[in-house]
Design a protein around this motif. Structure first.
Motif, PDB file in Angstrom:
ATOM      1  N   ILE A 115      11.388  71.633 -67.022  1.00  0.00           N
ATOM      2  CA  ILE A 115      12.523  72.279 -67.240  1.00  0.00           C
ATOM      3  C   ILE A 115      12.239  73.739 -67.077  1.00  0.00           C
ATOM      4  N   SER A 116      11.270  74.337 -68.072  1.00  0.00           N
ATOM      5  CA  SER A 116      10.793  75.622 -68.021  1.00  0.00           C
ATOM      6  C   SER A 116      10.525  76.130 -66.746  1.00  0.00           C
ATOM      7  N   MET A 117       9.727  75.341 -65.922  1.00  0.00           N
ATOM      8  CA  MET A 117       9.250  75.802 -64.600  1.00  0.00           C
ATOM      9  C   MET A 117      10.622  76.095 -63.572  1.00  0.00           C
ATOM     10  N   ILE A 118      11.327  75.038 -63.734  1.00  0.00           N
ATOM     11  CA  ILE A 118      12.575  75.078 -63.011  1.00  0.00           C
ATOM     12  C   ILE A 118      13.582  76.434 -63.395  1.00  0.00           C
ATOM     13  N   ASP A 119      13.549  76.482 -64.833  1.00  0.00           N
ATOM     14  CA  ASP A 119      14.533  77.698 -65.317  1.00  0.00           C
ATOM     15  C   ASP A 119      13.709  78.947 -64.644  1.00  0.00           C
ATOM     16  N   THR A 120      12.357  79.168 -64.767  1.00  0.00           N
ATOM     17  CA  THR A 120      11.772  80.259 -64.128  1.00  0.00           C
ATOM     18  C   THR A 120      12.154  80.630 -62.609  1.00  0.00           C
ATOM     19  N   LEU A 121      12.296  79.627 -61.937  1.00  0.00           N
ATOM     20  CA  LEU A 121      12.907  79.491 -60.442  1.00  0.00           C
ATOM     21  C   LEU A 121      14.391  80.083 -60.218  1.00  0.00           C
ATOM     22  N   ILE A 122      14.938  79.368 -61.243  1.00  0.00           N
ATOM     23  CA  ILE A 122      16.598  79.534 -61.277  1.00  0.00           C
ATOM     24  C   ILE A 122      16.795  81.187 -61.557  1.00  0.00           C
ATOM     25  N   HIS A 123      16.047  81.558 -62.579  1.00  0.00           N
ATOM     26  CA  HIS A 123      16.163  82.990 -63.014  1.00  0.00           C
ATOM     27  C   HIS A 123      15.715  84.209 -61.823  1.00  0.00           C
ATOM     28  N   GLN A 124      14.915  83.770 -61.241  1.00  0.00           N
ATOM     29  CA  GLN A 124      14.275  84.584 -59.924  1.00  0.00           C
ATOM     30  C   GLN A 124      15.276  84.555 -58.860  1.00  0.00           C
ATOM     31  N   PHE A 125      15.831  83.186 -58.812  1.00  0.00           N
ATOM     32  CA  PHE A 125      16.690  83.314 -57.484  1.00  0.00           C
ATOM     33  C   PHE A 125      17.916  83.948 -57.917  1.00  0.00           C
ATOM     34  N   GLU A 126      18.525  84.092 -59.393  1.00  0.00           N
ATOM     35  CA  GLU A 126      19.739  84.823 -59.777  1.00  0.00           C
ATOM     36  C   GLU A 126      19.567  86.022 -59.720  1.00  0.00           C
ATOM     37  N   LYS A 127      18.291  86.631 -59.840  1.00  0.00           N
ATOM     38  CA  LYS A 127      17.969  87.945 -59.939  1.00  0.00           C
ATOM     39  C   LYS A 127      17.779  88.521 -58.585  1.00  0.00           C
ATOM     40  N   GLU A 149      10.842  71.097 -54.342  1.00  0.00           N
ATOM     41  CA  GLU A 149      10.551  72.069 -52.937  1.00  0.00           C
ATOM     42  C   GLU A 149      12.024  71.943 -52.197  1.00  0.00           C
ATOM     43  N   GLY A 150      12.552  70.629 -51.941  1.00  0.00           N
ATOM     44  CA  GLY A 150      13.877  70.520 -51.164  1.00  0.00           C
ATOM     45  C   GLY A 150      14.898  71.359 -52.126  1.00  0.00           C
ATOM     46  N   ALA A 151      14.909  71.302 -53.393  1.00  0.00           N
ATOM     47  CA  ALA A 151      16.056  72.054 -54.260  1.00  0.00           C
ATOM     48  C   ALA A 151      16.014  73.562 -53.805  1.00  0.00           C
ATOM     49  N   MET A 152      14.566  74.055 -53.717  1.00  0.00           N
ATOM     50  CA  MET A 152      14.396  75.638 -53.459  1.00  0.00           C
ATOM     51  C   MET A 152      15.109  76.006 -52.123  1.00  0.00           C
ATOM     52  N   MET A 153      14.694  75.224 -51.155  1.00  0.00           N
ATOM     53  CA  MET A 153      15.361  75.179 -49.626  1.00  0.00           C
ATOM     54  C   MET A 153      16.883  75.274 -49.904  1.00  0.00           C
ATOM     55  N   LEU A 154      17.528  74.370 -50.478  1.00  0.00           N
ATOM     56  CA  LEU A 154      19.083  74.354 -50.432  1.00  0.00           C
ATOM     57  C   LEU A 154      19.381  75.381 -51.150  1.00  0.00           C
ATOM     58  N   CYS A 155      18.855  76.097 -52.234  1.00  0.00           N
ATOM     59  CA  CYS A 155      19.478  77.224 -52.962  1.00  0.00           C
ATOM     60  C   CYS A 155      19.392  78.401 -51.930  1.00  0.00           C
ATOM     61  N   LEU A 156      18.096  78.482 -51.245  1.00  0.00           N
ATOM     62  CA  LEU A 156      18.363  79.589 -50.256  1.00  0.00           C
ATOM     63  C   LEU A 156      19.350  79.370 -49.040  1.00  0.00           C
ATOM     64  N   LYS A 161      22.738  79.696 -50.777  1.00  0.00           N
ATOM     65  CA  LYS A 161      22.900  81.005 -51.571  1.00  0.00           C
ATOM     66  C   LYS A 161      23.578  80.690 -53.045  1.00  0.00           C
ATOM     67  N   SER A 162      23.073  79.834 -53.340  1.00  0.00           N
ATOM     68  CA  SER A 162      23.340  79.352 -55.064  1.00  0.00           C
ATOM     69  C   SER A 162      22.202  78.499 -55.752  1.00  0.00           C
ATOM     70  N   ALA A 163      22.180  78.870 -57.097  1.00  0.00           N
ATOM     71  CA  ALA A 163      21.088  78.310 -57.916  1.00  0.00           C
ATOM     72  C   ALA A 163      21.473  76.772 -58.399  1.00  0.00           C
ATOM     73  N   ASP A 164      22.719  76.368 -57.890  1.00  0.00           N
ATOM     74  CA  ASP A 164      23.231  75.028 -58.098  1.00  0.00           C
ATOM     75  C   ASP A 164      21.965  73.877 -57.971  1.00  0.00           C
ATOM     76  N   PRO A 165      21.509  73.806 -56.567  1.00  0.00           N
ATOM     77  CA  PRO A 165      20.583  72.631 -56.443  1.00  0.00           C
ATOM     78  C   PRO A 165      19.384  72.458 -57.556  1.00  0.00           C
ATOM     79  N   LEU A 166      18.909  73.697 -57.705  1.00  0.00           N
ATOM     80  CA  LEU A 166      17.843  73.731 -58.914  1.00  0.00           C
ATOM     81  C   LEU A 166      18.311  73.275 -60.085  1.00  0.00           C
ATOM     82  N   LYS A 167      19.479  73.694 -60.457  1.00  0.00           N
ATOM     83  CA  LYS A 167      20.311  73.228 -61.675  1.00  0.00           C
ATOM     84  C   LYS A 167      20.384  71.621 -62.001  1.00  0.00           C
ATOM     85  N   THR A 168      20.821  71.250 -60.668  1.00  0.00           N
ATOM     86  CA  THR A 168      21.272  70.064 -60.648  1.00  0.00           C
ATOM     87  C   THR A 168      19.813  69.040 -60.853  1.00  0.00           C
ATOM     88  N   ILE A 169      18.870  69.531 -60.241  1.00  0.00           N
ATOM     89  CA  ILE A 169      17.529  68.631 -60.413  1.00  0.00           C
ATOM     90  C   ILE A 169      16.931  68.812 -62.121  1.00  0.00           C
TER      91      ILE A 169
END
Length: 189
Positions: A83-95, A159-166, A169-177
């Motif tokens: 969860i912490s790792m995915i949060d890091t990715l979400i923050h990076q995407f949103e920033k 990995e798949g969620a990161m591609m879907l976010c891109l 153009k939304s962090a939702d896929p990572l949030k769902t995971i």
């Protein structure tokens, strides 16, 4: 900034490759961005662009694994660490509107025919990531076999969620995971 030419080439190329993909980045663009000559590039990378790519992948591998290991060592369970790792990715995407962390996909996704050395470099990263997950899952009490399968599943999902976010153009896929993983891990244990 006193960085040696080789490090400068690796760092700059990594960023360009991540932003545009390997094929879209020409050698001239790299030379211009680094302000170095073609001779200097070939001095450090005699086999040219592909050798540079493989070196970039290896150096990214080290950075990514160091990051993930740090996160996983700070948290007791796989669940909390993930969860912490995915949060890091979400923050990076949103920033930044993009995710460069924890993935090679943006660089190599358009390379339909990867050479063996490139494939090996990518394979090594995913293997390293899966090993971190796997060790943590075993520490959580999962059997070796379960831990190996779940680690693969986690790697593929994130990995798949990161591609879907891109693409979305939304962090939702990572949030769902992130919201599904805890229940999933509980149900598998």
């Amino acid at each position: 900034m006193n960085m040696d030419t080789k490090s400068l080439l690796i760092d700059t190329s990594t960023i360009l490759f991540q932003q545009k993909g390997y094929k879209s980045v020409g050698l001239n663009e790299i030379l211009k961005a680094c302000n170095v000559t073609k001779g200097a590039l070939y001095h450090h990378f005699p086999n040219g662009k592909e050798e540079l790519l493989i070196t970039c992948l290896h150096s990214l591998n080290e950075v990514i694994i160091t990051d993930i290991e740090a996160i996983f060592s700070r948290h007791l369970s796989t669940k909390e660490a993930t969860i912490s790792m995915i949060d890091t990715l979400i923050h990076q995407f949103e920033k930044d509107g993009t995710i460069t962390g924890y993935t090679f996909s943006s660089i190599v996704s358009e390379m339909a025919t990867m050479s063996e050395p490139v494939r090996n470099a990518c394979g090594a990263l995913y293997e390293n990531i899966q090993n971190i997950y796997c060790k943590k899952l075993q520490a959580d009490g999962f059997s070796n076999e379960s831990a190996t399968s779940i680690a693969l599943f986690m790697t593929a999902s994130i990995e798949g969620a990161m591609m879907l976010c891109l693409t979305q153009k939304s962090a939702d896929p990572l949030k769902t995971i992130a919201s599904l993983l805890p229940n999933l891990l509980n149900s598998l244990q």
